[in-house]
Write an enzyme that holds these catalytic residues in place. Structure first.
Site, short mmCIF file in Angstrom:
data_model
loop_
_atom_site.label_atom_id
_atom_site.label_comp_id
_atom_site.label_asym_id
_atom_site.label_seq_id
_atom_site.Cartn_x
_atom_site.Cartn_y
_atom_site.Cartn_z
N HIS A 142 0.84 -1.20 0.00
CA HIS A 142 0.00 0.00 0.00
C HIS A 142 0.88 1.25 0.00
O HIS A 142 0.66 2.18 -0.80
CB HIS A 142 -0.91 -0.03 1.23
CG HIS A 142 -1.63 1.26 1.50
ND1 HIS A 142 -2.98 1.42 1.27
CD2 HIS A 142 -1.20 2.45 2.01
CE1 HIS A 142 -3.33 2.65 1.61
NE2 HIS A 142 -2.27 3.29 2.06
N GLU A 143 1.86 1.30 0.87
CA GLU A 143 2.72 2.48 0.98
C GLU A 143 3.59 2.66 -0.27
O GLU A 143 3.81 3.78 -0.73
CB GLU A 143 3.59 2.39 2.23
CG GLU A 143 2.82 2.37 3.54
CD GLU A 143 1.92 3.58 3.71
OE1 GLU A 143 2.22 4.65 3.13
OE2 GLU A 143 0.90 3.46 4.42
N HIS A 146 1.85 4.45 -3.05
CA HIS A 146 1.86 5.91 -2.92
C HIS A 146 3.10 6.49 -3.59
O HIS A 146 3.03 7.52 -4.28
CB HIS A 146 1.86 6.31 -1.45
CG HIS A 146 0.54 6.20 -0.76
ND1 HIS A 146 -0.63 6.68 -1.30
CD2 HIS A 146 0.20 5.67 0.45
CE1 HIS A 146 -1.63 6.45 -0.45
NE2 HIS A 146 -1.15 5.84 0.60
N GLU A 215 -6.04 7.06 -0.75
CA GLU A 215 -5.98 5.89 0.13
C GLU A 215 -6.71 4.70 -0.48
O GLU A 215 -6.23 3.56 -0.41
CB GLU A 215 -6.58 6.24 1.50
CG GLU A 215 -5.76 7.22 2.32
CD GLU A 215 -4.35 6.72 2.60
OE1 GLU A 215 -4.15 5.50 2.75
OE2 GLU A 215 -3.43 7.56 2.63
#
Length: 299
Positions: A142-143, A146, A215
């Site tokens: 997930h990070e 980004h 997100e």
């Protein structure tokens, strides 16, 4: 959008482009208005505005790391964490970011940095103690999404408009007090006050809208990269549950970088239009749909 094997998200690209355009136009309009109102300070105002935007961009990783009491760690200091990020970066075909650990009991993670080459992915000691290996890998994916999508950079630069509006307002009040002796300062200050408040309010709302979408986009990208959406859903539930059990005074330590974290750093945070993150239920429902899609037989 950076080249990687993370799924493309045209919606995120369009929202980031629109947000940057609107906030850039507002920021330029505010600076021009203040330069016109305070002609004697026009050069100073322009220099301050440019310097603030540059500093926000250049030091974003250091500011976020300091706010979260984080430090960069080497592969020798955190071999398992580095190993996970190495595997995910190879899977995503992207440069490996620096790796950080924050000595906070709050389970959380965030990514920051002015470019993929200067990015940092940071986890707290609390999340290392809370999640299983598969769940932590899902959070790291997930990070990393980004970073790959460059939304960290866009959020950092875009926030300059609101910060600049507040600082320029202070300058306007100072300059206006000098003019008030000639009975011309009050109207100028009121106009500048209104302009600064409008820029700040619009910046605040646009960034919140973008933050919630980014997100959801990172959840999708991470889930499709690892092919384990259920692991990310389990991680989000565990993190949210742990945050709910931690005393509020301990949560405030990480609140400065809350918008960058995978879940809000403060319990019972803002909701609706002013929330930085989508509701947990919405995120879990999206992951459940992805899980059903991936489980569907092909051919």
């Amino acid at each position: 959008m950076a080249t990687s094997r993370f799924i493309k998200d045209p919606g995120l690209t369009a929202r980031m482009t629109l947000t940057m355009f609107l906030l850039g136009a507002l920021f330029v309009g505010l600076v021009v208005a203040l330069m016109y109102a305070f002609q004697g300070y026009s050069v100073l105002i322009a220099v301050i505005a440019i310097a603030m935007a540059f500093w926000q961009w250049w030091s974003s990783d250091k500011v976020a790391m300091r706010a979260m009491r984080a430090r960069e760690v080497t592969p020798q200091e955190a071999p398992e964490l580095h190993g996970m990020i190495d595997r995910l970066c190879a899977l995503a075909d992207m440069p490996k970011p620096r790796v950080g650990v924050s000595d906070l009991p709050v389970p959380n993670a965030f990514a920051t940095g002015r470019s993929p080459d200067r990015a940092v992915v940071c986890v707290t000691t609390g999340i290392l103690q809370t999640l299983e290996a598969e769940e932590l890998e899902a959070v790291l994916a997930h990070e990393l999404s980004h970073v790959a999508h460059r939304d960290v950079l866009v959020m950092t630069v875009a926030s300059s408009a609101g910060i600049a509006a507040g600082l320029l307002l202070r300058f306007t009040q100072f300059g206006g007090m000098g003019r008030s002796r000639n009975n011309s300062g009050l109207p100028v200050v009121l106009v500048a006050l209104l302009g600064s408040l409008v820029v700040y309010a619009v910046s605040f709302l646009l960034l919140r809208l973008l933050s919630r979408y980014r997100e959801l986009s990172a959840d999708r990208a991470g889930a499709y990269l690892t092919l384990k959406p259920a692991a990310l859903g389990s991680a989000l539930q565990k993190i949210s549950g742990e945050v709910a059990a931690i005393p509020q005074r301990d949560l405030r330590a990480g609140s400065a970088a809350s918008a960058l974290c995978i879940v809000p750093a403060l319990r019972g945070g803002l909701s609706g239009l002013v929330a930085t993150h989508p509701p947990l239920q919405q995120r879990l429902e999206q992951l459940a749909r992805i899980q059903a899609e991936l489980s569907r037989p092909t051919g």
